[in-house]
Write a protein that holds these residues in place. Structure first.
Motif, PDB file in Angstrom:
ATOM      1  N   GLY A  95       0.548   2.180  -8.948  1.00  0.00           N
ATOM      2  CA  GLY A  95       1.575   1.270  -8.462  1.00  0.00           C
ATOM      3  C   GLY A  95       2.764   2.021  -7.882  1.00  0.00           C
ATOM      4  N   GLY A  96       3.975   1.547  -8.239  1.00  0.00           N
ATOM      5  CA  GLY A  96       5.200   2.087  -7.662  1.00  0.00           C
ATOM      6  C   GLY A  96       5.412   3.570  -7.918  1.00  0.00           C
ATOM      7  N   LEU A  97       5.005   4.066  -9.079  1.00  0.00           N
ATOM      8  CA  LEU A  97       5.140   5.494  -9.389  1.00  0.00           C
ATOM      9  C   LEU A  97       3.910   6.266  -8.941  1.00  0.00           C
ATOM     10  N   ILE A 116      -6.448   5.987 -11.857  1.00  0.00           N
ATOM     11  CA  ILE A 116      -6.892   4.844 -12.676  1.00  0.00           C
ATOM     12  C   ILE A 116      -5.998   3.629 -12.437  1.00  0.00           C
ATOM     13  N   ASP A 117      -6.621   2.488 -12.186  1.00  0.00           N
ATOM     14  CA  ASP A 117      -5.903   1.209 -12.209  1.00  0.00           C
ATOM     15  C   ASP A 117      -6.940   0.095 -12.285  1.00  0.00           C
ATOM     16  N   TYR A 118      -6.676  -0.878 -13.143  1.00  0.00           N
ATOM     17  CA  TYR A 118      -7.626  -1.990 -13.291  1.00  0.00           C
ATOM     18  C   TYR A 118      -7.318  -3.107 -12.294  1.00  0.00           C
ATOM     19  N   HIS A 127       6.285  -3.566  -1.142  1.00  0.00           N
ATOM     20  CA  HIS A 127       7.644  -3.050  -0.880  1.00  0.00           C
ATOM     21  C   HIS A 127       7.886  -1.712  -1.562  1.00  0.00           C
ATOM     22  N   ARG A 128       7.030  -1.371  -2.527  1.00  0.00           N
ATOM     23  CA  ARG A 128       7.234  -0.091  -3.218  1.00  0.00           C
ATOM     24  C   ARG A 128       5.953   0.698  -3.435  1.00  0.00           C
ATOM     25  N   GLN A 129       4.807   0.042  -3.410  1.00  0.00           N
ATOM     26  CA  GLN A 129       3.550   0.746  -3.696  1.00  0.00           C
ATOM     27  C   GLN A 129       2.961   1.168  -2.353  1.00  0.00           C
ATOM     28  N   ILE A 130       3.562   2.231  -1.809  1.00  0.00           N
ATOM     29  CA  ILE A 130       3.505   2.487  -0.373  1.00  0.00           C
ATOM     30  C   ILE A 130       2.182   3.030   0.154  1.00  0.00           C
ATOM     31  N   ALA A 140      -9.128  -3.081  -4.857  1.00  0.00           N
ATOM     32  CA  ALA A 140      -8.769  -2.340  -6.082  1.00  0.00           C
ATOM     33  C   ALA A 140      -7.726  -1.272  -5.737  1.00  0.00           C
ATOM     34  N   LYS A 141      -6.655  -1.207  -6.544  1.00  0.00           N
ATOM     35  CA  LYS A 141      -5.570  -0.261  -6.241  1.00  0.00           C
ATOM     36  C   LYS A 141      -6.049   1.186  -6.272  1.00  0.00           C
ATOM     37  N   ALA A 142      -6.938   1.516  -7.214  1.00  0.00           N
ATOM     38  CA  ALA A 142      -7.408   2.906  -7.326  1.00  0.00           C
ATOM     39  C   ALA A 142      -8.141   3.308  -6.042  1.00  0.00           C
ATOM     40  N   ALA A 164      -9.267  -0.370 -16.844  1.00  0.00           N
ATOM     41  CA  ALA A 164      -8.044  -0.206 -17.637  1.00  0.00           C
ATOM     42  C   ALA A 164      -8.234   0.999 -18.534  1.00  0.00           C
ATOM     43  N   LEU A 165      -7.196   1.783 -18.698  1.00  0.00           N
ATOM     44  CA  LEU A 165      -7.260   2.868 -19.678  1.00  0.00           C
ATOM     45  C   LEU A 165      -7.140   2.217 -21.055  1.00  0.00           C
ATOM     46  N   THR A 166      -8.150   2.364 -21.874  1.00  0.00           N
ATOM     47  CA  THR A 166      -8.154   1.759 -23.215  1.00  0.00           C
ATOM     48  C   THR A 166      -8.458   2.849 -24.241  1.00  0.00           C
ATOM     49  N   THR A 184       2.422   4.006 -15.550  1.00  0.00           N
ATOM     50  CA  THR A 184       2.146   2.614 -15.907  1.00  0.00           C
ATOM     51  C   THR A 184       3.452   1.884 -16.229  1.00  0.00           C
ATOM     52  N   ASP A 185       3.318   0.675 -16.688  1.00  0.00           N
ATOM     53  CA  ASP A 185       4.497  -0.172 -16.815  1.00  0.00           C
ATOM     54  C   ASP A 185       4.510  -0.960 -18.120  1.00  0.00           C
ATOM     55  N   ASN A 186       3.776  -0.510 -19.126  1.00  0.00           N
ATOM     56  CA  ASN A 186       3.825  -1.277 -20.373  1.00  0.00           C
ATOM     57  C   ASN A 186       3.790  -0.338 -21.584  1.00  0.00           C
ATOM     58  N   VAL A 187       4.394  -0.839 -22.670  1.00  0.00           N
ATOM     59  CA  VAL A 187       4.621   0.010 -23.845  1.00  0.00           C
ATOM     60  C   VAL A 187       3.312   0.395 -24.524  1.00  0.00           C
ATOM     61  N   ALA A 188       2.358  -0.546 -24.596  1.00  0.00           N
ATOM     62  CA  ALA A 188       1.098  -0.246 -25.291  1.00  0.00           C
ATOM     63  C   ALA A 188       0.394   0.931 -24.615  1.00  0.00           C
ATOM     64  N   THR A 189       0.375   0.945 -23.277  1.00  0.00           N
ATOM     65  CA  THR A 189      -0.291   2.054 -22.574  1.00  0.00           C
ATOM     66  C   THR A 189       0.487   3.353 -22.753  1.00  0.00           C
ATOM     67  N   ARG A 190       1.816   3.266 -22.861  1.00  0.00           N
ATOM     68  CA  ARG A 190       2.609   4.499 -23.090  1.00  0.00           C
ATOM     69  C   ARG A 190       2.228   5.155 -24.414  1.00  0.00           C
ATOM     70  N   THR A 325      -1.095  -4.923 -20.397  1.00  0.00           N
ATOM     71  CA  THR A 325      -0.956  -5.246 -18.971  1.00  0.00           C
ATOM     72  C   THR A 325       0.333  -6.032 -18.860  1.00  0.00           C
ATOM     73  N   ASP A 326       0.851  -6.136 -17.647  1.00  0.00           N
ATOM     74  CA  ASP A 326       2.045  -6.985 -17.529  1.00  0.00           C
ATOM     75  C   ASP A 326       1.672  -8.338 -16.942  1.00  0.00           C
ATOM     76  N   LYS A 327       0.370  -8.641 -16.982  1.00  0.00           N
ATOM     77  CA  LYS A 327      -0.052  -9.949 -16.484  1.00  0.00           C
ATOM     78  C   LYS A 327       0.549 -11.012 -17.391  1.00  0.00           C
TER      79      LYS A 327
HETATM   80  N1  LIG Z   1      -3.756   0.502 -19.319  1.00  0.00           N
HETATM   81  C1  LIG Z   1      -3.757   0.593 -17.993  1.00  0.00           C
HETATM   82  N2  LIG Z   1      -4.839   1.046 -17.337  1.00  0.00           N
HETATM   83  C2  LIG Z   1      -4.862   1.141 -15.984  1.00  0.00           C
HETATM   84  N3  LIG Z   1      -3.824   0.785 -15.207  1.00  0.00           N
HETATM   85  C3  LIG Z   1      -2.721   0.328 -15.797  1.00  0.00           C
HETATM   86  C4  LIG Z   1      -2.621   0.204 -17.221  1.00  0.00           C
HETATM   87  N4  LIG Z   1      -1.403  -0.310 -17.522  1.00  0.00           N
HETATM   88  C5  LIG Z   1      -0.765  -0.484 -16.337  1.00  0.00           C
HETATM   89  N5  LIG Z   1      -1.548  -0.117 -15.304  1.00  0.00           N
HETATM   90  C6  LIG Z   1      -1.218  -0.156 -13.864  1.00  0.00           C
HETATM   91  O1  LIG Z   1      -0.028   0.540 -13.652  1.00  0.00           O
HETATM   92  C7  LIG Z   1       0.572   0.066 -12.446  1.00  0.00           C
HETATM   93  C8  LIG Z   1       2.063  -0.005 -12.645  1.00  0.00           C
HETATM   94  O2  LIG Z   1       2.587  -0.342 -11.405  1.00  0.00           O
HETATM   95  P1  LIG Z   1       3.969  -1.082 -11.217  1.00  0.00           P
HETATM   96  O3  LIG Z   1       4.851  -0.778 -12.362  1.00  0.00           O
HETATM   97  O4  LIG Z   1       4.484  -0.685  -9.873  1.00  0.00           O
HETATM   98  O5  LIG Z   1       3.692  -2.623 -11.345  1.00  0.00           O
HETATM   99  P2  LIG Z   1       2.670  -3.790 -10.971  1.00  0.00           P
HETATM  100  O6  LIG Z   1       2.036  -4.197 -12.244  1.00  0.00           O
HETATM  101  O7  LIG Z   1       1.772  -3.453  -9.848  1.00  0.00           O
HETATM  102  O8  LIG Z   1       3.637  -4.879 -10.375  1.00  0.00           O
HETATM  103  P3  LIG Z   1       4.545  -6.040 -10.962  1.00  0.00           P
HETATM  104  O9  LIG Z   1       5.064  -5.575 -12.302  1.00  0.00           O
HETATM  105  O10 LIG Z   1       5.618  -6.194  -9.950  1.00  0.00           O
HETATM  106  O11 LIG Z   1       3.640  -7.215 -11.059  1.00  0.00           O
HETATM  107  C9  LIG Z   1      -0.045  -1.283 -12.121  1.00  0.00           C
HETATM  108  O12 LIG Z   1      -0.802  -1.182 -10.945  1.00  0.00           O
HETATM  109  C10 LIG Z   1      -0.924  -1.567 -13.345  1.00  0.00           C
HETATM  110  O13 LIG Z   1      -2.102  -2.275 -13.005  1.00  0.00           O
END
Ligand SMILES: Nc1ncnc2c1ncn2[C@@H]1O[C@H](COP(=O)(O)OP(=O)(O)OP(=O)(O)O)[C@@H](O)[C@H]1O
Ligand SMILES: [Zn+2]
Length: 452
Positions: A95-97, A116-118, A127-130, A140-142, A164-166, A184-190, A325-327
């Motif tokens: 994604g953005g990073l 890796i990205d699911y 606008h940021r995932q260039i 698929a983003k990957a 997804a990385l699990t 990534t963008d969520n605490v569980a994955t960190r 996930t941030d879904k």
């Molecule tokens: N456990 C995981 N395994 C694989 N990919 C992951 C995992 N957790 C997060 N990601 C991926 O990390 C990326 C983080 O990107 P980013 O923070 O830019 O947000 P986003 O989820 O694409 O967008 P937004 O939060 O705006 O909906 C996402 O593409 C997300 O799918």
């Protein structure tokens, strides 16, 4: 040759030049064959951990020409380049990073990139995932990142993982790489990535970006702390904000992703001092970078300490009380009779039943889209005396005791109902929330309403 005529000499020169050309072509073909064999060897999934050891070999002409501007840096030089091209980096999150990190690592000539990205590309990512494009929405983003990286540098080996990385796969995948980037963008994955990198003994370059601020550090390197040393307990889920809810200016993850690539290049080539035991803080609004010192590795850390209790990967969603996930997952805080569907609320509007509609989002969100005839009181302001006064005044002017709360997706509106039930308890009001919020309204009732 001494007595040869001028014509004969010219003829001989032409002959030699043509022979040289043939040899040159044969050499190029040979080099291609070698590359093809190497590519096959590395693409074989059982051999992913084998990168030919280029430390011993001189750089070829193509590499010298391509990387010349970094090769002449005395601290990096051909040795740094060779080390980089025999290094594999795993980017978790495309994604953005992950996008800027991937493209700079590939441009610099890293040996192999795991991606890796699911998830799949959405319009609101661009606008940021260039590295994604308009034409790749839904892809698929990957895969999308691999395609863009390949176009820049076809010599980098790319391994896209559309998963997804699990806890089940993390150690296997990580074992095939030298350096791991948390994009990534969520605490569980960190936590998962942290523990996997400690158990697999890999440095973890961790980045984050939200709104106008970014952070960067390197965990589990050279005696420095791991993520758990600094954060033994996960934060309460309700205190964690993601880009989807909090917003982010695209350049901010761009900056941090580039710096993650830089740290990976430093680790790979032995250049400079990695950001271990240090945290870099970027403030886009002030245009400042600050670096603060962090504590060293904790001897009683549960995973990297002297007597670790975490010796294999655990269930991180359960540990953090939040999804990896941030879904958006709709929460159910209210009893069913305190909730209405968008269809039921549409009937209320059509029949012109007197009621008060309170939109509890931020004012900036109402500028994006809103229903007519609502009043705006953000959730955080709802309990304040002046807000109560406004509501009381509206209720009496509309002559109603019926209140509906709405928000973006139907979570905050439930909190709003709970809040109002306690502050307006003496008024005998009927307070309900609209299930699924304005997103459901746009999807089911009015497609002209923009979804964000
Ligand atoms: N456990 C995981 N395994 C694989 N990919 C992951 C995992 N957790 C997060 N990601 C991926 O990390 C990326 C983080 O990107 P980013 O923070 O830019 O947000 P986003 O989820 O694409 O967008 P937004 O939060 O705006 O909906 C996402 O593409 C997300 O799918
Ligand atoms: Zn630790």
């Amino acid at each position: 040759m001494e007595n040869w005529s001028r014509e004969r000499l010219i003829e001989e020169l032409k002959k030699k030049e043509s022979e040289n050309q043939d040899l040159q072509q044969k050499l190029e073909k040979r080099e291609e064959d070698v590359q093809a064999i190497l590519a096959k060897l590395i693409q074989d999934p059982t051999n992913h951990h084998i990168i030919p050891d280029k430390h011993q070999h001189p750089l070829n002409h193509r590499e010298v020409a391509r990387y010349s501007r970094q090769l002449i840096l005395p601290e990096f030089g051909p040795e740094g380049q060779r080390k980089l091209s025999s290094t594999s980096v795993l980017i978790v999150g495309c994604g953005g990073l992950g996008c800027p990190a991937a493209i700079y690592l590939a441009a610099a000539g890293v040996g192999r990139l795991g991606l890796i990205d699911y998830d799949t590309v959405e319009l609101n990512n661009l606008h940021r995932q260039i590295l994604h494009t308009e034409g790749r929405v839904g892809v698929a983003k990957a895969v999308s990142v691999a395609l863009s990286v390949k176009a820049l540098n076809s010599h980098v080996e790319l391994v896209p993982y559309e998963v997804a990385l699990t806890s089940q796969v993390a150690l296997i995948i990580i074992s095939k790489y030298d350096i791991v980037l948390d994009c990534t963008d969520n605490v569980a994955t960190r936590y998962l990535l942290n523990d996997a990198c400690v158990l697999g003994n890999k440095p973890l370059v961790s980045g984050s970006a939200l709104r106008y601020e970014g952070q960067l550090t390197v965990y589990h390197h050279n005696g420095g702390p791991c993520f758990r040393c600094l954060h033994p307990k996960p934060p309460p889920p309700e205190t964690v904000t993601n880009c989807s809810d909090g917003g982010v200016l695209g350049v901010v993850p761009g900056m941090i992703g580039c710096l993650q690539a830089l740290e990976a290049i430093k680790l790979a080539s032995g250049l400079g001092t990695p950001l271990s035991q240090k945290l870099l803080l970027f403030d886009a609004l002030q245009g400042t970078f600050r670096t603060v010192k962090l504590r060293g590795g904790k001897s009683d850390c549960e995973v990297c300490g002297e007597t670790p209790t975490i010796t294999k990967l655990i269930d991180y969603e359960q540990f953090c009380g939040a999804a990896a996930t941030d879904k958006e997952k709709g929460v159910q805080l209210l009893e069913a009779d305190k909730r209405v569907t968008v269809k039921e609320y549409q009937d209320v509007r059509m029949k012109e039943t007197p009621h008060l509609l309170i939109d509890v989002r931020l004012p900036v969100e109402l500028e994006i889209c809103a229903l007519t005839n609502c009043i705006n009181i953000p959730l955080k302001q709802l309990g304040k005396p002046n807000s109560i006064a406004v509501i009381e005044e509206k209720l009496s002017s509309v002559r109603t005791k019926s209140i509906y709360c709405v928000c973006r997706r139907g979570n905050d509106s439930q909190l709003a109902v709970k809040q109002l039930e306690s502050t307006l308890s003496e008024h005998g009001c009927q307070i309900k929330d609209i299930i699924g919020g304005l997103t459901a309204w746009a999807n089911k009732i009015d497609p002209t309403l923009p979804v964000y």
